[in-house]
Write an enzyme that holds these catalytic residues in place. Structure first.
Site, PDB file in Angstrom:
ATOM      1  CB  SER A 132      12.571   0.804  36.608  1.00 33.50           C
ATOM      2  OG  SER A 132      11.323   1.312  36.493  1.00 33.50           O
ATOM      3  CE1 TYR A 156      12.779  -4.235  39.609  1.00 30.42           C
ATOM      4  CE2 TYR A 156      10.943  -2.403  39.679  1.00 30.42           C
ATOM      5  CZ  TYR A 156      11.888  -3.153  39.049  1.00 30.42           C
ATOM      6  OH  TYR A 156      12.032  -2.737  37.688  1.00 30.42           O
ATOM      7  CE  LYS A 160      15.519  -2.773  38.160  1.00 34.77           C
ATOM      8  NZ  LYS A 160      16.610  -3.698  37.304  1.00 34.77           N
TER       9      LYS A 160
END
Ligand code: NAD
Ligand code: UD1
Length: 346
Positions: A132, A156, A160
């Site tokens: 992302s 989050y 990643k």
């Protein structure tokens, strides 16, 4: 692409019942790949598989399996000889990740560790991973190229970045691996059939699904988080990309990077920035209604501007996004107006 191949390439799509995974599964099937979907349905609905079948005429083999269940994933690999894995499965809500970080780390990190370990055991060395633009943290300038410094601002995003590092180490330890890290910007839109789209549970956190629910009358008005940013109209600017363009980026990654050992990193964005007010206006055109909005305080953690330099994917993968903001909003509106309550209604 498949010409001259003795058999269809067989692809495992983890998270294939989810928003981006389901659109990618459709494009893979259309391009002639043999697709197996693995998903625990934590954030998706099994009805998605019926829609994929309706749209493509082929029902992918489905394993309702959690990546945390090592033996069940191992069994899936024993039953199928995969050429590559596209790994979408993961939890993705930023706010929730701050409230329940352990669940996010366990699901995203342990799930991927299981997957990669099992892939290696079964000698499947090609992985395309959903990363992302969040790994760029608060970028100092735009457009963002792949070599920008990396940083994260929430659990989050940290999963990643950690997974990018883990997959890079996996390649360093065994140079049979082809690891492709795709950094998505802001996926929006829906399949042009109007049968498949984003189906967030509860009140949406992201802009486009929120706007779509205002348009369909489920929510009263759009909360615009800040109009005092250093941007042309003061509202936040993002690189929105049509989910089908994004899906097609995965096919290009497979085409160009399968069996090409290394760590291959690409931004998947359009290279264009649109403000919150631009998005509201484009959606108004698509749905033919005026959408009420209120300017409110900035959302903590938000950045002013974020858009991609998308040249690397164009040069190395021959991929670029072709669908503009009008098409993104029209497709999203078709999906939302046909299915105001998402897959629950089907
Ligand atoms: P999604 O929630 O719609 O899809 C993810 C799918 O993974 C869901 O169907 C869910 O049930 C499944 N899943 C989650 N944990 C699992 C587990 N342990 N085992 C098996 N299945 C599991 O999300 P999406 O928007 O399609 O995103 C796909 C991927 O792309 C995610 O990794 C996400 O972090 C990443 N990504 C998404 C965006 C975005 O804005 N949508 C942006 C950048 C990156
Ligand atoms: C969010 C995630 C990011 C993820 C990205 C892609 C957060 C904080 N970040 O980014 O990790 O990689 O999605 O999916 O959730 N906005 C409003 N009103 C709303 C919602 C959003 O004005 O109700 C504004 C935001 O301030 C921002 C823009 O719309 O300027 C886009 O927001 P959003 O859709 O949530 O995406 P990002 O914040 O870019």
């Amino acid at each position: 692409m498949m010409k001259g191949m003795e058999r269809k390439m067989k692809i495992l799509v983890t998270g294939g019942a989810g928003y981006i995974g389901s659109h990618t599964t459709i494009e893979l099937i259309k391009a002639g790949y043999d697709v197996v979907v693995l998903d625990n349905l934590d954030n998706s609905n099994e009805k998605v598989l019926d829609v994929i079948c309706e749209v493509t005429g082929t029902r992918p083999t489905f394993y309702k399996v959690d990546l945390l269940d090592y033996d069940a994933v191992d069994q899936c690999f024993s039953e199928n000889k995969f050429d590559a894995v596209i790994h979408f499965a993961g939890l993705k809500a930023v706010g929730e990740s701050c409230r329940i970080p352990i669940r996010y780390y366990h699901n995203n990190i342990t799930g991927t560790l299981n997957l990669v370990d099992i892939m290696q055991k079964h000698e499947v060395y090609n992985i395309v991973f959903s990363s992302s633009a969040t790994v760029y943290g608060m970028p100092k300038t735009v457009p963002i190229t792949e070599d920008f410094p990396l940083a994260t601002t929430n659990p989050y995003g940290s999963t990643k970045l950690m997974l990018e590092n883990i997959l890079t180490d996996v390649f360093k330890a065994n140079d049979k691996w082809s690891v492709t890290l795709l950094r998505y910007f802001n996926p929006i839109g829906a399949h042009e059939s109007g049968k498949l789209g984003e189906d967030p549970k509860g009140i949406p956190n992201n802009l486009l699904p929120y706007v779509a629910q205002v348009a369909v009358g489920k929510l009263d008005f759009v909360h615009v988080f800040g109009n005092d940013y250093d941007t042309p109209d003061g509202t936040g600017v993002r690189d929105y990309i049509h989910v089908v363009d994004l899906a097609l980026g995965h096919l290009k990654a497979l085409e160009h990077k399968t069996n090409q050992p290394g760590v291959h990193i690409f931004n998947l964005g359009t290279g264009n920035g649109y403000s919150v007010l631009d998005v509201i206006r484009a959606f108004e055109k698509a749905c033919g209604k005026t959408l009420p909005y209120k300017i409110e305080a900035r959302r903590p953690g938000d950045i002013a501007i974020c858009y991609a330099d998308a040249k690397k994917a164009k040069e190395e993968l021959g991929w670029e996004a072709t669908r503009d903001i009008t098409e993104m909003c029209e497709d999203a509106w078709r999906w939302q107006s046909n299915n105001p309550n998402g897959f629950c209604e089907l």
